[in-house]
Design a protein around this motif. Sequence first.
Motif, PDB file in Angstrom:
ATOM      1  N   ARG A 106      33.492  39.509 -21.704  1.00  0.00           N
ATOM      2  CA  ARG A 106      33.661  38.253 -21.222  1.00  0.00           C
ATOM      3  C   ARG A 106      34.376  37.270 -22.407  1.00  0.00           C
ATOM      4  NH1 ARG A 106      27.381  37.123 -20.441  1.00  0.00           N
ATOM      5  NH2 ARG A 106      26.596  36.830 -22.621  1.00  0.00           N
ATOM      6  N   PHE A 107      34.602  36.163 -21.828  1.00  0.00           N
ATOM      7  CA  PHE A 107      35.511  35.126 -22.873  1.00  0.00           C
ATOM      8  C   PHE A 107      34.582  33.788 -22.594  1.00  0.00           C
ATOM      9  CE2 PHE A 107      38.638  38.308 -22.019  1.00  0.00           C
ATOM     10  CZ  PHE A 107      39.316  38.750 -23.214  1.00  0.00           C
ATOM     11  N   LEU A 108      34.535  33.135 -23.972  1.00  0.00           N
ATOM     12  CA  LEU A 108      33.935  31.814 -24.132  1.00  0.00           C
ATOM     13  C   LEU A 108      34.940  30.918 -24.837  1.00  0.00           C
ATOM     14  CD1 LEU A 108      31.712  29.844 -24.003  1.00  0.00           C
ATOM     15  CD2 LEU A 108      30.857  30.707 -26.230  1.00  0.00           C
ATOM     16  N   ALA A 167      32.120  51.429 -26.466  1.00  0.00           N
ATOM     17  CA  ALA A 167      31.970  51.875 -25.085  1.00  0.00           C
ATOM     18  C   ALA A 167      30.616  51.712 -24.643  1.00  0.00           C
ATOM     19  CB  ALA A 167      32.072  53.493 -25.293  1.00  0.00           C
ATOM     20  N   LYS A 168      30.565  51.530 -23.186  1.00  0.00           N
ATOM     21  CA  LYS A 168      29.297  51.348 -22.613  1.00  0.00           C
ATOM     22  C   LYS A 168      28.240  50.168 -23.264  1.00  0.00           C
ATOM     23  CE  LYS A 168      28.717  56.055 -20.949  1.00  0.00           C
ATOM     24  NZ  LYS A 168      28.157  57.466 -20.880  1.00  0.00           N
ATOM     25  N   SER A 169      28.935  49.218 -23.675  1.00  0.00           N
ATOM     26  CA  SER A 169      28.402  48.086 -24.315  1.00  0.00           C
ATOM     27  C   SER A 169      29.010  46.872 -23.737  1.00  0.00           C
ATOM     28  CB  SER A 169      28.390  48.087 -25.809  1.00  0.00           C
ATOM     29  OG  SER A 169      27.730  49.231 -26.275  1.00  0.00           O
ATOM     30  N   ALA A 170      28.379  45.809 -23.834  1.00  0.00           N
ATOM     31  CA  ALA A 170      28.854  44.394 -23.394  1.00  0.00           C
ATOM     32  C   ALA A 170      29.048  43.462 -24.676  1.00  0.00           C
ATOM     33  CB  ALA A 170      27.900  43.777 -22.405  1.00  0.00           C
ATOM     34  N   ILE A 171      30.312  42.912 -24.749  1.00  0.00           N
ATOM     35  CA  ILE A 171      30.407  41.741 -25.726  1.00  0.00           C
ATOM     36  C   ILE A 171      30.980  40.317 -25.068  1.00  0.00           C
ATOM     37  CG2 ILE A 171      30.836  43.445 -27.508  1.00  0.00           C
ATOM     38  CD1 ILE A 171      33.973  43.035 -27.148  1.00  0.00           C
ATOM     39  N   THR A 172      30.796  39.358 -26.108  1.00  0.00           N
ATOM     40  CA  THR A 172      31.318  38.016 -25.668  1.00  0.00           C
ATOM     41  C   THR A 172      32.446  37.918 -26.655  1.00  0.00           C
ATOM     42  OG1 THR A 172      29.495  37.305 -24.797  1.00  0.00           O
ATOM     43  CG2 THR A 172      30.885  35.661 -25.429  1.00  0.00           C
ATOM     44  N   ILE A 173      33.576  37.394 -26.286  1.00  0.00           N
ATOM     45  CA  ILE A 173      34.683  37.057 -27.172  1.00  0.00           C
ATOM     46  C   ILE A 173      35.021  35.695 -27.176  1.00  0.00           C
ATOM     47  CG2 ILE A 173      37.163  37.227 -27.888  1.00  0.00           C
ATOM     48  CD1 ILE A 173      37.052  40.204 -26.789  1.00  0.00           C
ATOM     49  N   LEU A 184      39.113  34.578 -33.045  1.00  0.00           N
ATOM     50  CA  LEU A 184      38.416  35.113 -31.934  1.00  0.00           C
ATOM     51  C   LEU A 184      36.993  35.631 -32.885  1.00  0.00           C
ATOM     52  CD1 LEU A 184      41.071  37.041 -30.002  1.00  0.00           C
ATOM     53  CD2 LEU A 184      40.003  34.603 -29.827  1.00  0.00           C
ATOM     54  N   MET A 185      35.860  35.393 -32.017  1.00  0.00           N
ATOM     55  CA  MET A 185      34.766  36.066 -32.894  1.00  0.00           C
ATOM     56  C   MET A 185      34.172  36.838 -31.800  1.00  0.00           C
ATOM     57  SD  MET A 185      31.189  33.900 -34.467  1.00  0.00           S
ATOM     58  CE  MET A 185      29.615  34.697 -34.478  1.00  0.00           C
ATOM     59  N   VAL A 186      33.555  38.113 -32.165  1.00  0.00           N
ATOM     60  CA  VAL A 186      33.035  39.228 -31.232  1.00  0.00           C
ATOM     61  C   VAL A 186      31.341  39.060 -31.445  1.00  0.00           C
ATOM     62  CG1 VAL A 186      32.454  41.454 -30.591  1.00  0.00           C
ATOM     63  CG2 VAL A 186      34.852  40.761 -31.192  1.00  0.00           C
ATOM     64  N   ILE A 187      30.722  38.542 -30.214  1.00  0.00           N
ATOM     65  CA  ILE A 187      29.304  38.782 -30.333  1.00  0.00           C
ATOM     66  C   ILE A 187      28.779  39.968 -29.537  1.00  0.00           C
ATOM     67  CG2 ILE A 187      27.389  37.209 -29.580  1.00  0.00           C
ATOM     68  CD1 ILE A 187      29.818  34.629 -30.020  1.00  0.00           C
ATOM     69  N   GLU A 188      27.905  40.559 -29.944  1.00  0.00           N
ATOM     70  CA  GLU A 188      27.224  41.779 -29.288  1.00  0.00           C
ATOM     71  C   GLU A 188      26.151  41.163 -28.167  1.00  0.00           C
ATOM     72  OE1 GLU A 188      25.147  46.025 -30.049  1.00  0.00           O
ATOM     73  OE2 GLU A 188      25.527  44.575 -31.559  1.00  0.00           O
ATOM     74  N   ASP A 189      26.388  41.338 -27.090  1.00  0.00           N
ATOM     75  CA  ASP A 189      25.448  41.258 -26.095  1.00  0.00           C
ATOM     76  C   ASP A 189      24.295  42.281 -25.835  1.00  0.00           C
ATOM     77  OD1 ASP A 189      26.528  38.751 -25.674  1.00  0.00           O
ATOM     78  OD2 ASP A 189      28.047  39.563 -24.280  1.00  0.00           O
TER      79      ASP A 189
END
Length: 295
Positions: A106-108, A167-173, A184-189
């Motif tokens: 997802r994007f913020l 894979a099989k994980s969720a991140i916020t960009i 762009l910063m990747v945040i592990e959810d």
Amino acid sequence: MGDLIYIQNDANSNINTEPNPQQSPQESEAPADTGDHDTPAGEESDYSDGNQSNILVPGQQDEWPVFDNPSSEEENENTWSSIITMFPKPIIPCYYCDSDQVGLVRFLNAAADYPAFYVFINDQIAVNGLDNGDMTQYGRVSAEELTITVTGENDYEYVKKQIQIPAKSAITIAIINTDSGLDLMVIEDILCNGGINTGCFRVCNLSITNRRINVMLNDGSVIFRNVNYKQVTNFQYTTTGYYMVSVSGSNFLSGNILLSSNIYIRGNVSYTLYVFNWSLTQNAIRILIVEDRRN
């Protein structure tokens, strides 16, 4: 914010504008449960459905839903905040997929002083009109290195970056301000495992002007000290109930409150408080609290 086209019903999310910061937490009501219960994120059914053929191509009008953060024009912006409730159900089918392994993205937009953005994945439009403070729902993409490009309405390319999708994980960009422009910063959810009576709360500081902050719940029952710019804290377990969340400069733990907001913390729910700028001046910050539920 620009025109947005939704490719699914947005009943899986709620936008709750927070009560006045002067309001007592006891006067606020708990956010209502929508009653929509999805498969918990992390199980394989959230990431693949066997249908990999529906690729979004340039010219199509299908786009990820964006949940904006409404605020009154009369409201002082540096006291503005909101809560977004996000359910783990991703966009179906899987867009931008060319492998059997997929992840959730997802994007913020946490960048100040820019017009609304267009976001592309591998040169294919993903989001149109992502304004400051907007966050999208999750989309399903290939778990591989993808090219993320952020442009303006005039096709000016602000930032282009290769990002590895787990894979099989969720991140916020998150699109953020830096000293040299946008990045762009990747945040592990991560979903909470706190149990029925305990939620999980963390802080992510994306403010370029307030590079070190403190965050307190109920005047110190939970404290995050000296959260640096681009730092994502670990989760702290928090008993369910109403809380007043306060953000201050790091040199003033009990004073110099920059922004306050009420929140009801639910059991087994993950909360991330994002701090970012609405203007590139000192203390011109906003907060966005994202509530990620299992069901």
